[in-house]
Design an enzyme around this catalytic site. Sequence first.
Site, PDB file in Angstrom:
ATOM      1  CG  LEU A 201      28.816 -27.843  -7.742  1.00  0.00           C
ATOM      2  CD1 LEU A 201      28.934 -28.900  -6.646  1.00  0.00           C
ATOM      3  CD2 LEU A 201      27.588 -28.140  -8.609  1.00  0.00           C
ATOM      4  CG  LEU A 202      30.601 -25.613 -13.996  1.00  0.00           C
ATOM      5  CD1 LEU A 202      31.187 -24.396 -14.710  1.00  0.00           C
ATOM      6  CD2 LEU A 202      31.391 -26.860 -14.404  1.00  0.00           C
ATOM      7  CG  ASN A 203      26.411 -30.157 -12.211  1.00  0.00           C
ATOM      8  OD1 ASN A 203      26.012 -29.181 -11.588  1.00  0.00           O
ATOM      9  ND2 ASN A 203      25.581 -31.065 -12.692  1.00  0.00           N
ATOM     10  CG  ASP A 204      25.705 -32.348 -16.151  1.00  0.00           C
ATOM     11  OD1 ASP A 204      26.551 -32.661 -15.305  1.00  0.00           O
ATOM     12  OD2 ASP A 204      24.671 -33.004 -16.345  1.00  0.00           O
TER      13      ASP A 204
ATOM     14  CD  GLN B 132      22.266 -28.470 -14.495  1.00  0.00           C
ATOM     15  OE1 GLN B 132      21.723 -29.116 -13.611  1.00  0.00           O
ATOM     16  NE2 GLN B 132      21.622 -27.548 -15.198  1.00  0.00           N
TER      17      GLN B 132
ATOM     18  CE1 TYR C 246      18.358 -30.656 -10.689  1.00  0.00           C
ATOM     19  CE2 TYR C 246      18.048 -32.950 -11.278  1.00  0.00           C
ATOM     20  CZ  TYR C 246      18.236 -31.983 -10.319  1.00  0.00           C
ATOM     21  OH  TYR C 246      18.314 -32.350  -8.992  1.00  0.00           O
ATOM     22  CB  SER C 247      21.674 -31.257 -17.998  1.00  0.00           C
ATOM     23  OG  SER C 247      22.663 -31.064 -17.035  1.00  0.00           O
TER      24      SER C 247
ATOM     25  NE  ARG D 101      19.231 -37.315 -14.237  1.00  0.00           N
ATOM     26  CZ  ARG D 101      18.788 -38.302 -13.463  1.00  0.00           C
ATOM     27  NH1 ARG D 101      17.486 -38.396 -13.180  1.00  0.00           N
ATOM     28  NH2 ARG D 101      19.617 -39.203 -12.966  1.00  0.00           N
TER      29      ARG D 101
END
Length: 457
Positions: free
Chosen positions: A19-22, A38, A81-82, A140
């Site tokens: 999974l990829l996010n930000d 992420q 986290y980001s 965050r």
Amino acid sequence: MKPEPNRSMEYHVLPPKGLLNDPNGLIYYKGLYHVFFQWNPHGTDHSFKYWGHATSSDLVTYEYHEAALQPVDWFDKNGCYSGSAIEHDGKLYLFYTGNVKSEEGERTSYQCLAVSEDGMSFKKLGPVTRHPEGYTQHMRDPKVMRGEDGVFYMILGAQRDDLTGDTVAYRSEDLLSWEFMGSIMSVREKLGYMWECPDILKLKGKDVFVFSPQGLEPEGYRFNNIFQTGYYMGCFQGGRFHWDGQPFEELDRGFEFYAPQTFVDEKGRTILFGWMGTMPSEMENAMPTVKEGWVHHLSLPREVSTAGGKLVQVPVEELRSLRHEKKEYSGRNIGFEIPHRAYELGIRLEGNVETFDLLYRNEIKIRFEAVGRRFIVERTNWATSLRETRSVTLDGNLKSIEIYTEETSMEIFINSGEEVFSLRYFAKEDDRKVSMEIEGAGSGIEAVSYRLESGRE
């Protein structure tokens, strides 16, 4: 061994697996564009968060590297986290949020630093700030920048103790010791329960505060995604954002766009990447790509500017190098088949346009209605099989559309980037049909298409 995607995607940043996010840590450093993101390399859920890492010399093709940050220390053991990146004294500084959860499920967030001298290997220095009073542990996504006064500023997405969203600032002389300054907002509008991924864009004649609030209720055509991303216009100075008072404006009118971040490259351009993946869990779990072991990708890199009091986004010019097999079409009713699912379609509308309709692979429908200046994009929700729409009211008539598509995604740029729609879609493998139709006295369509191919082996 370096991870490498093995799918028929041509020009987006995507996870090698999982999974990829930000997007995180966007920067031009030592001759390369660095795009961190992420990443959960272990599955297609959000249980692990590493910093994935890709580099590019041209914003078209990417080389994927080992994870830059891994959640293995006491201050980030439940997720790196980001965050963001900045160069100082020739070194690359990564700022990120370390997420820690107790056995009881209580969250503690730490704003952390890692440093590199080559852009590839990073030494963690641990937390660099103290958590302020008046805010929950939902703090965050540090974005660090140098102010005009030479001081470094860190802005953070935050939640107040009264469970409303905010963005706060810290200041530093050396990137190591940070002083809390409070909310960046001189006047704060109540927008949801949490503001994520804040960013300040210093553009010609105007500063733009971009952030992603959670908890907004739908308002007509606005705020119809699970979470939103938008911006205020104003001036950022001395750690405070002086808002012009214009309403919060959505950055992308499509279905999945979220958590964008910008950087200024060696040419002086402000370039933005976003995440094309925020969606309800039932849609995420039903994504057809889960069967292939991956979900989500980043948006195209977009050059951003302001015009007419709005943020304007256009694909970076480097993407033109992907163009092959140019074809041209004109008329009031046009139909053809695309030769390749990585595709660019440019459309110009002439005359008195009353309505315009486009059907793409019998899946995506685009419609413009001059009465009300409504622009509509429709697709099938893959979890429910129901049709769904997103809409916007244009400032003026529809003049042009530029569309970039890949195997499962589409980005639509309207009137030279005045409005943008991003979305994922899943069409039948063998359906390549495109049709366009226009109504109105003296109206017509001029279109040009390209097959897009990177040339990468």
